[in-house]
Design a protein around this motif. Structure first.
Motif, PDB file in Angstrom:
ATOM      1  N   ILE A  23       0.839  -1.202   0.000  1.00 14.39           N
ATOM      2  CA  ILE A  23       0.000   0.000   0.000  1.00 14.39           C
ATOM      3  C   ILE A  23       0.873   1.251   0.000  1.00 14.39           C
ATOM      4  O   ILE A  23       0.602   2.222  -0.714  1.00 14.39           O
ATOM      5  CB  ILE A  23      -0.963  -0.009   1.209  1.00 14.39           C
ATOM      6  CG1 ILE A  23      -1.942  -1.180   1.104  1.00 14.39           C
ATOM      7  CG2 ILE A  23      -1.720   1.307   1.338  1.00 14.39           C
ATOM      8  CD1 ILE A  23      -2.858  -1.130  -0.097  1.00 14.39           C
ATOM      9  N   PHE A  24       1.938   1.243   0.784  1.00 16.53           N
ATOM     10  CA  PHE A  24       2.865   2.371   0.838  1.00 16.53           C
ATOM     11  C   PHE A  24       3.511   2.610  -0.528  1.00 16.53           C
ATOM     12  O   PHE A  24       3.630   3.747  -0.983  1.00 16.53           O
ATOM     13  CB  PHE A  24       3.935   2.098   1.903  1.00 16.53           C
ATOM     14  CG  PHE A  24       4.930   3.208   2.069  1.00 16.53           C
ATOM     15  CD1 PHE A  24       4.562   4.384   2.691  1.00 16.53           C
ATOM     16  CD2 PHE A  24       6.225   3.073   1.591  1.00 16.53           C
ATOM     17  CE1 PHE A  24       5.473   5.412   2.842  1.00 16.53           C
ATOM     18  CE2 PHE A  24       7.138   4.083   1.734  1.00 16.53           C
ATOM     19  CZ  PHE A  24       6.770   5.270   2.362  1.00 16.53           C
ATOM     20  N   ALA A  25       3.908   1.543  -1.215  1.00 13.19           N
ATOM     21  CA  ALA A  25       4.536   1.678  -2.530  1.00 13.19           C
ATOM     22  C   ALA A  25       3.548   2.210  -3.565  1.00 13.19           C
ATOM     23  O   ALA A  25       3.911   3.029  -4.413  1.00 13.19           O
ATOM     24  CB  ALA A  25       5.097   0.335  -2.983  1.00 13.19           C
ATOM     25  N   LYS A  27       0.898   4.124  -2.991  1.00 14.84           N
ATOM     26  CA  LYS A  27       0.589   5.530  -2.699  1.00 14.84           C
ATOM     27  C   LYS A  27       1.743   6.452  -3.079  1.00 14.84           C
ATOM     28  O   LYS A  27       1.519   7.612  -3.388  1.00 14.84           O
ATOM     29  CB  LYS A  27       0.246   5.698  -1.227  1.00 14.84           C
ATOM     30  CG  LYS A  27      -1.113   5.137  -0.890  1.00 14.84           C
ATOM     31  CD  LYS A  27      -1.578   5.586   0.462  1.00 14.84           C
ATOM     32  CE  LYS A  27      -2.904   4.953   0.732  1.00 14.84           C
ATOM     33  NZ  LYS A  27      -3.928   5.898   1.025  1.00 14.84           N
ATOM     34  N   ASN A  28       2.964   5.955  -3.052  1.00 16.97           N
ATOM     35  CA  ASN A  28       4.115   6.779  -3.424  1.00 16.97           C
ATOM     36  C   ASN A  28       4.424   6.741  -4.906  1.00 16.97           C
ATOM     37  O   ASN A  28       5.419   7.316  -5.344  1.00 16.97           O
ATOM     38  CB  ASN A  28       5.352   6.348  -2.629  1.00 16.97           C
ATOM     39  CG  ASN A  28       5.285   6.822  -1.209  1.00 16.97           C
ATOM     40  OD1 ASN A  28       4.628   7.812  -0.901  1.00 16.97           O
ATOM     41  ND2 ASN A  28       5.966   6.129  -0.325  1.00 16.97           N
ATOM     42  N   GLY A  29       3.618   6.038  -5.706  1.00 16.34           N
ATOM     43  CA  GLY A  29       3.781   6.034  -7.149  1.00 16.34           C
ATOM     44  C   GLY A  29       4.836   5.072  -7.655  1.00 16.34           C
ATOM     45  O   GLY A  29       5.379   5.262  -8.741  1.00 16.34           O
ATOM     46  N   GLN A  30       5.146   4.051  -6.913  1.00 15.21           N
ATOM     47  CA  GLN A  30       6.151   3.080  -7.324  1.00 15.21           C
ATOM     48  C   GLN A  30       5.749   2.356  -8.608  1.00 15.21           C
ATOM     49  O   GLN A  30       6.601   2.022  -9.420  1.00 15.21           O
ATOM     50  CB  GLN A  30       6.362   2.052  -6.206  1.00 15.21           C
ATOM     51  CG  GLN A  30       7.389   0.995  -6.508  1.00 15.21           C
ATOM     52  CD  GLN A  30       8.804   1.534  -6.491  1.00 15.21           C
ATOM     53  OE1 GLN A  30       9.092   2.463  -5.769  1.00 15.21           O
ATOM     54  NE2 GLN A  30       9.655   0.952  -7.292  1.00 15.21           N
ATOM     55  N   TYR A  31       4.459   2.142  -8.799  1.00 15.01           N
ATOM     56  CA  TYR A  31       3.989   1.367  -9.944  1.00 15.01           C
ATOM     57  C   TYR A  31       3.447   2.248 -11.069  1.00 15.01           C
ATOM     58  O   TYR A  31       2.831   1.745 -11.995  1.00 15.01           O
ATOM     59  CB  TYR A  31       2.927   0.369  -9.505  1.00 15.01           C
ATOM     60  CG  TYR A  31       3.459  -0.659  -8.546  1.00 15.01           C
ATOM     61  CD1 TYR A  31       4.347  -1.621  -8.974  1.00 15.01           C
ATOM     62  CD2 TYR A  31       3.092  -0.651  -7.207  1.00 15.01           C
ATOM     63  CE1 TYR A  31       4.863  -2.558  -8.099  1.00 15.01           C
ATOM     64  CE2 TYR A  31       3.595  -1.589  -6.329  1.00 15.01           C
ATOM     65  CZ  TYR A  31       4.480  -2.537  -6.786  1.00 15.01           C
ATOM     66  OH  TYR A  31       4.983  -3.461  -5.921  1.00 15.01           O
ATOM     67  N   ASP A  32       3.667   3.550 -11.014  1.00 18.22           N
ATOM     68  CA  ASP A  32       3.228   4.431 -12.093  1.00 18.22           C
ATOM     69  C   ASP A  32       4.078   4.178 -13.327  1.00 18.22           C
ATOM     70  O   ASP A  32       5.290   4.016 -13.246  1.00 18.22           O
ATOM     71  CB  ASP A  32       3.349   5.894 -11.683  1.00 18.22           C
ATOM     72  CG  ASP A  32       2.300   6.298 -10.668  1.00 18.22           C
ATOM     73  OD1 ASP A  32       1.343   5.526 -10.472  1.00 18.22           O
ATOM     74  OD2 ASP A  32       2.452   7.381 -10.062  1.00 18.22           O
ATOM     75  N   ASP A  33       3.426   4.194 -14.458  1.00 17.31           N
ATOM     76  CA  ASP A  33       4.117   3.944 -15.718  1.00 17.31           C
ATOM     77  C   ASP A  33       4.430   5.285 -16.370  1.00 17.31           C
ATOM     78  O   ASP A  33       3.547   5.958 -16.887  1.00 17.31           O
ATOM     79  CB  ASP A  33       3.236   3.099 -16.628  1.00 17.31           C
ATOM     80  CG  ASP A  33       3.948   2.672 -17.883  1.00 17.31           C
ATOM     81  OD1 ASP A  33       5.187   2.825 -17.950  1.00 17.31           O
ATOM     82  OD2 ASP A  33       3.277   2.177 -18.795  1.00 17.31           O
ATOM     83  N   SER A  34       5.680   5.662 -16.350  1.00 15.24           N
ATOM     84  CA  SER A  34       6.060   6.946 -16.930  1.00 15.24           C
ATOM     85  C   SER A  34       6.662   6.787 -18.329  1.00 15.24           C
ATOM     86  O   SER A  34       6.874   7.775 -19.020  1.00 15.24           O
ATOM     87  CB  SER A  34       7.069   7.656 -16.023  1.00 15.24           C
ATOM     88  OG  SER A  34       8.229   6.854 -15.876  1.00 15.24           O
TER      89      SER A  34
END
Length: 60
Positions: A23-25, A27-34
């Motif tokens: 959940i922490f990852a 919320k911090n955008g770890q899995y956002d695809d840039s």
């Protein structure tokens, strides 16, 4: 029998720790695809080649 209770408790605690870390990852955008959005514009208007149909010849 008491070992089962200890192992069950430890496994639940470990599962909760991993869930909180997940959940922490997220919320911090770890899995956002840039990367994909910048490349998608290159392939969005790709032409699709349709196969041409040959007319059916009848035997008369």
């Amino acid at each position: 029998m008491s070992v089962i209770y200890i192992l069950l408790t430890i496994s639940i605690i470990v599962a909760i720790v991993f869930f909180v870390a997940f959940i922490f990852a997220v919320k911090n955008g770890q899995y956002d695809d840039s990367y994909t959005p910048s490349v998608r514009m290159l392939f969005e208007d790709e032409l699709v080649k349709e196969k041409t149909k040959k007319p059916i010849q009848s035997k008369d």
